[in-house]
Design an enzyme around this catalytic site. Structure first.
Site, PDB file in Angstrom:
ATOM      1  N   GLU A  96       0.782  -1.235   0.000  1.00 44.04           N
ATOM      2  CA  GLU A  96       0.000   0.000   0.000  1.00 44.04           C
ATOM      3  C   GLU A  96       0.821   1.297   0.000  1.00 44.04           C
ATOM      4  OE1 GLU A  96      -4.076  -1.853   1.917  1.00 44.04           O
ATOM      5  OE2 GLU A  96      -2.826  -0.621   3.212  1.00 44.04           O
ATOM      6  N   GLU A 101      -5.750  -7.451  -2.006  1.00 46.38           N
ATOM      7  CA  GLU A 101      -6.561  -7.353  -0.792  1.00 46.38           C
ATOM      8  C   GLU A 101      -7.932  -6.815  -1.147  1.00 46.38           C
ATOM      9  OE1 GLU A 101      -5.069  -5.149   2.532  1.00 46.38           O
ATOM     10  OE2 GLU A 101      -3.055  -6.020   2.403  1.00 46.38           O
TER      11      GLU A 101
END
Length: 420
Positions: free
Chosen positions: A225, A345
């Site tokens: 991320e 995810e």
């Protein structure tokens, strides 16, 4: 359920496009194995953990692919014979936290956990870690040594070796995920105050060497991320994630040419905000080009209203508006035959009923299936504060509603090795 064994969780909703996950994730878990009882104490942190079944012993079938290294061909992942491979997996977190081991081992055996994962039909496991776990000061804890006697005395890296071998022996491919620099939280960039770029690269090279002889360990999710300061394609060596990913991929391939290189997006494109790691619009003009061809897989993260209630979840045409949003930010890469995609995810607590979260999850799952996009669901663990897990809070019972959704789109495992 033994309440003494129950981890505490807390969820914090962050401002738009910022996902802060709380729970046991970065906790320092103190475990005392007395008469087989483990007590876990958790402290809050700033990252968290963020059917029909297929037999682990089943024969190879469509979607499983053959043994050997994987590569890419336009928008597909393919095996050594050029056969299409689709990854339909799950995340199991913990190595990136203060336990320096996968979570849940305070209440059950690690092999039974992997047996159950394989039984549920997950053919891939994304395994998050922190660079801190490789330090000599990192001591595994939060483990019931009576239930896991073969882990006692091992380093975090040696426990990772066990988990990796156990998963791959069962036909589950493994993606390693640099999730954090240390146990205390994620970092915007691939380096931080506690982790230099050199150490980040060196750790990846060591892992690539360490698992080189296990071709079911398929690659590196380079950094979890990227966001905030992270840019894409602007040429600034301090912030340009596309440059850093290229550098890391080439460094890994010097010692292990077989690995796929999974490159996540950032949290924005120009002035437009999106989910952490979810925006891959920069790939259009600035793709990651490695010296070793056909090894880049782009990875996006995407979440529902249970994490943050974005404007698009409240639109009058929801969920019909979602495909256009996905195609703008990440799915165009697959649809335009640029490269393969992994939805690294996505998840949420509700998968059944008419809530916007349940509708969103099922709409995304149908979209992934329609376009044959690989995924690793967040998460196996129940102690993810804002998504929950495939397992319920007792760390044993399967959430049947989640598996009903996930089982709509699963491809087979590789053949289990003898004895599994």
């Amino acid at each position: 359920m033994d309440q003494n064994n129950a981890p505490t969780t807390e969820t914090k909703r962050a401002p738009r496009s910022q996902r802060l996950r709380f729970g046991i994730a970065a906790a320092v878990v103190a475990a005392a194995a007395v008469g087989g009882t483990v007590t876990a104490f958790a402290v809050n942190n700033t990252d968290g953990q963020s059917a029909t079944t297929t037999s682990a012993a089943g024969a190879k079938a469509t979607g499983a692919g053959a043994e050997g290294p994987l590569s890419t061909k336009k928008s597909e992942i393919v095996d050594a014979n050029g056969k299409k491979v689709v990854l339909t997996g799950v995340n199991w977190f913990g190595f990136e936290t203060g336990t320096y081991a996968p979570h849940g081992l305070w209440t059950r055996n690690w092999e039974s956990m992997l047996d159950q994962m394989a039984k549920q039909g997950f053919n891939t496991m994304r395994l998050p870690y922190s660079n801190e776990m490789f330090k000599s000061s990192a001591k595994p804890n939060g483990i019931d040594w009576h239930k896991n006697p073969d882990l006692k005395g091992l380093t975090p890296q040696q426990i990772m070796d066990k988990i990796v071998k156990g998963a791959t022996d069962r036909g589950i491919r493994v993606i390693l995920d640099q999730h954090r620099p240390d146990q205390y939280g994620q970092s915007e960039l691939w380096y931080s105050q506690s982790l230099t770029e050199k150490q980040w690269l060196d750790d990846w090279v060591k892992l690539a060497k360490r698992y080189k002889n296990n071709d079911r360990v398929i690659g590196a999710d380079l950094h979890n991320e990227p966001r905030g300061q992270a840019t894409w394609g602007d040429g600034n060596p301090k912030t340009d994630w596309q440059l850093a990913a290229t550098k890391a991929g080439n460094a890994i391939h010097k010692v292990n040419k077989d690995w796929l290189i999974f490159v996540e997006g950032t949290d924005r494109h120009k002035n437009e905000q999106f989910w952490w790691g979810g925006d891959l619009q920069g790939v259009k003009k600035h793709p990651v080009k490695l010296k070793e061809p056909n090894k880049v897989v782009y990875s996006a993260h995407d979440y529902g209203p249970g994490v943050y209630n974005q404007n698009w979840f409240m639109a009058k045409d929801f969920p019909k508006n979602m495909p256009a949003i996905w195609e703008k930010h990440w799915a165009y890469i697959k649809k335009q035959n640029i490269a393969p995609l992994l939805m690294g995810e996505f998840g949420g607590k509700k998968t059944a009923g008419k809530s916007s979260e349940a509708v969103w999850q099922n709409t995304l799952m149908d979209y992934l299936k329609k376009h044959q996009i690989s995924y690793t669901y967040w998460t196996w663990n129940p102690d993810s504060g804002d998504t929950g897990g495939v397992l319920k809070n007792d760390w044993k019972t399967i959430d049947q509603n989640k598996m009903k959704m996930l089982s709509k789109y699963q491809t087979p495992l590789l053949e289990a090795k003898k004895g599994k």
